[in-house]
Motif scaffolding. Sequence first.
Motif, PDB file in Angstrom:
ATOM      1  N   VAL A 140       0.850  -1.196   0.000  1.00  0.00           N
ATOM      2  CA  VAL A 140       0.000   0.000   0.000  1.00  0.00           C
ATOM      3  C   VAL A 140       0.881   1.240   0.000  1.00  0.00           C
ATOM      4  CG1 VAL A 140      -1.824   1.246   1.239  1.00  0.00           C
ATOM      5  CG2 VAL A 140      -1.708  -1.255   1.407  1.00  0.00           C
ATOM      6  N   ASP A 141       0.631   2.147  -0.917  1.00  0.00           N
ATOM      7  CA  ASP A 141       1.296   3.453  -0.925  1.00  0.00           C
ATOM      8  C   ASP A 141       0.314   4.489  -0.410  1.00  0.00           C
ATOM      9  OD1 ASP A 141       3.675   2.678  -2.033  1.00  0.00           O
ATOM     10  OD2 ASP A 141       3.224   3.403  -4.054  1.00  0.00           O
ATOM     11  N   ILE A 142       0.734   5.261   0.592  1.00  0.00           N
ATOM     12  CA  ILE A 142      -0.112   6.356   1.076  1.00  0.00           C
ATOM     13  C   ILE A 142       0.638   7.664   0.843  1.00  0.00           C
ATOM     14  CG2 ILE A 142      -1.249   7.371   3.099  1.00  0.00           C
ATOM     15  CD1 ILE A 142      -1.695   4.598   4.187  1.00  0.00           C
ATOM     16  N   ASP A 143      -0.032   8.611   0.215  1.00  0.00           N
ATOM     17  CA  ASP A 143       0.578   9.929  -0.008  1.00  0.00           C
ATOM     18  C   ASP A 143      -0.559  10.922  -0.245  1.00  0.00           C
ATOM     19  OD1 ASP A 143       2.343  12.131  -0.984  1.00  0.00           O
ATOM     20  OD2 ASP A 143       3.847  10.550  -1.121  1.00  0.00           O
ATOM     21  N   LEU A 144      -0.192  12.187  -0.386  1.00  0.00           N
ATOM     22  CA  LEU A 144      -1.191  13.226  -0.646  1.00  0.00           C
ATOM     23  C   LEU A 144      -1.764  13.037  -2.057  1.00  0.00           C
ATOM     24  CD1 LEU A 144       0.859  16.070   1.010  1.00  0.00           C
ATOM     25  CD2 LEU A 144      -1.273  15.084   1.877  1.00  0.00           C
ATOM     26  N   PRO A 145      -2.971  13.544  -2.295  1.00  0.00           N
ATOM     27  CA  PRO A 145      -3.648  13.263  -3.574  1.00  0.00           C
ATOM     28  C   PRO A 145      -2.819  13.580  -4.815  1.00  0.00           C
ATOM     29  CG  PRO A 145      -5.165  14.321  -2.034  1.00  0.00           C
ATOM     30  CD  PRO A 145      -3.821  14.306  -1.359  1.00  0.00           C
ATOM     31  N   ALA A 146      -2.115  14.715  -4.821  1.00  0.00           N
ATOM     32  CA  ALA A 146      -1.377  15.088  -6.037  1.00  0.00           C
ATOM     33  C   ALA A 146      -0.294  14.061  -6.346  1.00  0.00           C
ATOM     34  CB  ALA A 146      -0.771  16.478  -5.870  1.00  0.00           C
ATOM     35  N   MET A 147       0.394  13.585  -5.314  1.00  0.00           N
ATOM     36  CA  MET A 147       1.470  12.610  -5.542  1.00  0.00           C
ATOM     37  C   MET A 147       0.905  11.249  -5.919  1.00  0.00           C
ATOM     38  SD  MET A 147       4.596  12.014  -5.892  1.00  0.00           S
ATOM     39  CE  MET A 147       5.308  13.592  -5.422  1.00  0.00           C
ATOM     40  N   ILE A 148      -0.220  10.877  -5.323  1.00  0.00           N
ATOM     41  CA  ILE A 148      -0.858   9.606  -5.687  1.00  0.00           C
ATOM     42  C   ILE A 148      -1.249   9.633  -7.170  1.00  0.00           C
ATOM     43  CG2 ILE A 148      -3.007   8.256  -5.350  1.00  0.00           C
ATOM     44  CD1 ILE A 148      -0.863   7.634  -3.244  1.00  0.00           C
ATOM     45  N   ALA A 149      -1.690  10.804  -7.648  1.00  0.00           N
ATOM     46  CA  ALA A 149      -2.057  10.916  -9.069  1.00  0.00           C
ATOM     47  C   ALA A 149      -0.826  10.706  -9.958  1.00  0.00           C
ATOM     48  CB  ALA A 149      -2.693  12.281  -9.335  1.00  0.00           C
ATOM     49  N   VAL A 150       0.322  11.246  -9.526  1.00  0.00           N
ATOM     50  CA  VAL A 150       1.555  11.079 -10.304  1.00  0.00           C
ATOM     51  C   VAL A 150       1.953   9.596 -10.323  1.00  0.00           C
ATOM     52  CG1 VAL A 150       4.020  11.655 -10.407  1.00  0.00           C
ATOM     53  CG2 VAL A 150       2.368  13.421  -9.790  1.00  0.00           C
ATOM     54  N   LYS A 151       1.828   8.935  -9.161  1.00  0.00           N
ATOM     55  CA  LYS A 151       2.213   7.518  -9.070  1.00  0.00           C
ATOM     56  C   LYS A 151       1.266   6.669  -9.924  1.00  0.00           C
ATOM     57  CE  LYS A 151       4.632   4.274  -6.581  1.00  0.00           C
ATOM     58  NZ  LYS A 151       5.342   4.269  -5.312  1.00  0.00           N
ATOM     59  N   ARG A 152      -0.018   7.000  -9.850  1.00  0.00           N
ATOM     60  CA  ARG A 152      -0.998   6.237 -10.631  1.00  0.00           C
ATOM     61  C   ARG A 152      -0.678   6.335 -12.130  1.00  0.00           C
ATOM     62  NH1 ARG A 152      -5.334   4.496  -8.321  1.00  0.00           N
ATOM     63  NH2 ARG A 152      -5.533   6.128  -6.763  1.00  0.00           N
ATOM     64  N   ALA A 153      -0.333   7.555 -12.557  1.00  0.00           N
ATOM     65  CA  ALA A 153      -0.011   7.753 -13.974  1.00  0.00           C
ATOM     66  C   ALA A 153       1.235   6.942 -14.341  1.00  0.00           C
ATOM     67  CB  ALA A 153       0.205   9.244 -14.254  1.00  0.00           C
ATOM     68  N   ALA A 154       2.227   6.909 -13.443  1.00  0.00           N
ATOM     69  CA  ALA A 154       3.457   6.158 -13.721  1.00  0.00           C
ATOM     70  C   ALA A 154       3.147   4.658 -13.814  1.00  0.00           C
ATOM     71  CB  ALA A 154       4.493   6.420 -12.630  1.00  0.00           C
ATOM     72  N   LEU A 155       2.267   4.161 -12.931  1.00  0.00           N
ATOM     73  CA  LEU A 155       1.937   2.731 -12.954  1.00  0.00           C
ATOM     74  C   LEU A 155       1.171   2.368 -14.228  1.00  0.00           C
ATOM     75  CD1 LEU A 155       0.953   2.087  -9.211  1.00  0.00           C
ATOM     76  CD2 LEU A 155       3.138   1.617 -10.335  1.00  0.00           C
ATOM     77  N   LEU A 156       0.399   3.337 -14.734  1.00  0.00           N
ATOM     78  CA  LEU A 156      -0.346   3.081 -15.975  1.00  0.00           C
ATOM     79  C   LEU A 156       0.590   2.978 -17.176  1.00  0.00           C
ATOM     80  CD1 LEU A 156      -3.514   5.333 -15.520  1.00  0.00           C
ATOM     81  CD2 LEU A 156      -3.417   2.827 -15.631  1.00  0.00           C
TER      82      LEU A 156
END
Length: 282
Positions: free
Chosen positions: A107-123
């Motif tokens: 599980v990765d927990i971070d602030l929304p903006a960083m989670i969005a960056v991580k999600r994009a990288a995983l995609l």
Amino acid sequence: MSAAHDAERIGPTAHYTAYVWHRLGLPYARHLATRQGAVLYWGFFALGEWTTRVVPGVPTMRGYLAYRHLLIDALVESLGPDRLVELGAGLTPRTLQWALDRDVAAVDIDLPAMIAVKRAALLRLPAPLRARAAAALTLVAADVLAPQFEDTLAEQLADARTPVVVAEGLASYFDRTARVRLFAAVAAALRRRGGGHFVVDLHTADAQAQVGGATRVLRQAIRMLTRRRHALDPFADLPALRTALLDAGFTDARRLQPQDWVARVPALARLHSPAHVVHAWV
Ligand SMILES: C[S@@+](CC[C@H](N)C(=O)[O-])C[C@H]1O[C@@H](n2cnc3c(N)ncnc32)[C@H](O)[C@@H]1O
């Protein structure tokens, strides 16, 4: 200083460290490195970080980050978690590696903006990796300093037998009040699960004083990266650090000695840092 204000400054460092993890060749790190990280890395190098590489005894920023990351990795490995939660995860490859190579729920927990960056990288991962990452790695947007964070974390720990919570490059940016709040939330969430482990890197004023000039270089570097005018707010010494963790609800805590881990991670023999990697448990 508000959490949102702090986060604005801490955010870019996640891009920087992601690029360092890539330069170090850590598994999967190349998939998470960003252009912003490359610009920061080489900009910082040009501005003078290279001077630390030619001054004997002065740890480089890259060496300092490698020390912390590899020592945390070694401890996590020895604890053998069946759930790995990373707070302020940024673009770390650690949880992705555990999810893909060990099939451990991460599980990765971070602030929304960083989670969005991580999600994009995983995609952007190659398709077979993407599907496996989506199954085993959960991304949670949350503020670790929010009053409800204990519940958020407890929810992510549900059913885990050996939960390990990592906070790398996060706690030292917070002031003392915020740090204690974070420790208390983690200890309480682990207690609700029946126990578990917390791994965190922290600073003490006495260790920083011992390395003197080297610390100054690194602190300037961190200040530049985070646009922070004030120095980090370290604990006085290791007893003060341990007391803060015990007062927050942990059963006990110890500082990892890098020499104890060299057999497992030979690179640690060459790495130094004024930062402490601390293992606390409930
Ligand atoms: C220095 S980066 C470290 C990233 C990663 N752990 C690593 O070592 O590569 C700090 C991270 O903490 C996150 N962060 C800062 N304040 C936070 C908060 N209040 N709640 C959750 N995450 C936070 C930032 O968004 C950033 O991704």
